[in-house]
Design an enzyme around this catalytic site. Sequence first.
Site, PDB file in Angstrom:
ATOM      1  N   HIS A   1       0.839  -1.201   0.000  1.00 41.44           N
ATOM      2  CA  HIS A   1       0.000   0.000   0.000  1.00 41.44           C
ATOM      3  C   HIS A   1       0.875   1.254   0.000  1.00 41.44           C
ATOM      4  O   HIS A   1       0.665   2.177  -0.806  1.00 41.44           O
ATOM      5  CB  HIS A   1      -0.899  -0.032   1.242  1.00 41.44           C
ATOM      6  N   GLU A   2       1.872   1.293   0.877  1.00 33.54           N
ATOM      7  CA  GLU A   2       2.737   2.474   0.958  1.00 33.54           C
ATOM      8  C   GLU A   2       3.597   2.634  -0.287  1.00 33.54           C
ATOM      9  O   GLU A   2       3.815   3.751  -0.766  1.00 33.54           O
ATOM     10  CB  GLU A   2       3.614   2.389   2.216  1.00 33.54           C
TER      11      GLU A   2
ATOM     12  N   HIS B   1       1.838   4.368  -3.126  1.00 35.77           N
ATOM     13  CA  HIS B   1       1.824   5.830  -3.024  1.00 35.77           C
ATOM     14  C   HIS B   1       3.057   6.424  -3.699  1.00 35.77           C
ATOM     15  O   HIS B   1       2.977   7.446  -4.376  1.00 35.77           O
ATOM     16  CB  HIS B   1       1.802   6.261  -1.552  1.00 35.77           C
TER      17      HIS B   1
END
Length: 301
Positions: free
Chosen positions: A140-141, A144
């Site tokens: 998820h990170e 980004h």
Amino acid sequence: MRSRFEPDRQLTARMVVTMFLLGLLYVAFIAALIVLLKSVALVIVIAVVLLGAQFWFSDRIALFAMRGHIVTAEQQPRLHGVVDRLCATADMPKPRVAVSDMDLPNAFATGRNADHAVVCVTTGLMRRLETEELEGVLAHELSHVAHRDVAVITIASFLGVIAGLVVRFAFYSQLFGGRQRDQNTAVTLLVVMGVSALVYAISFLLIRALSRYRELAADRAAAMLTGKPSALASALTKVSGDIARIPTRDLRTAQAFNAFFFTPALGPGTTLANLFSTHPTLERRLEALGEISARLGGESS
């Protein structure tokens, strides 16, 4: 180098629109600053210095504020091993890896681009999650970083921060210097405060709208990259539940970075805060991950 994270055209379009609208706000905001400071050169210098500092040193500022430090593979083999596997799968440069010595279970990514990115996790997060769950959070990170929305949020938040500072400066200038000022100056300061407050409010809403979508986009990208949306859903459930039990004073320390966190640092009974949250509700995120799991036909195959 393009990563294998799925491109998200809706996210890109929303980032472009948000930056365009914030750019329009800059025009009114700079005009207000010029009226207040009566110096075009000073306004430009202040804006450039502050924006440059936030853009170039955002990673160091975030790590310092969250008591984070860069760790080597020897110091954190499990964490580096997960990041190595994900970066190899995504075909993207490996960011620096950091750990924050906080019980608050969370993670965030920061940095102006993929070559200068940092992914940071708290010791509280690593202690609570299984390896597959940690992999989902880190994917998820990393999404980004790959989608470049970390840099966009960093720049977008700059306007709101400065507008808030101008409101405070104008307020205290009027409060403590009111007796020496004439009526016209007082009216000018009130106008500046009004414009700055409006700019802050609009930028606040624009950033929240973009941030909520980018979190759903990151969940989707992470689930597709790992092929395990249920692991990410499990991590979300664990982290959200445990955050509610973190002492309020620790949550307040971290709330300034909610826009960058995997899950916002919000305690129980914060209905209004959830309304203006940087993240979708837990229910909405779990629902979206459930839909991805259904499309993938389960994760056993």
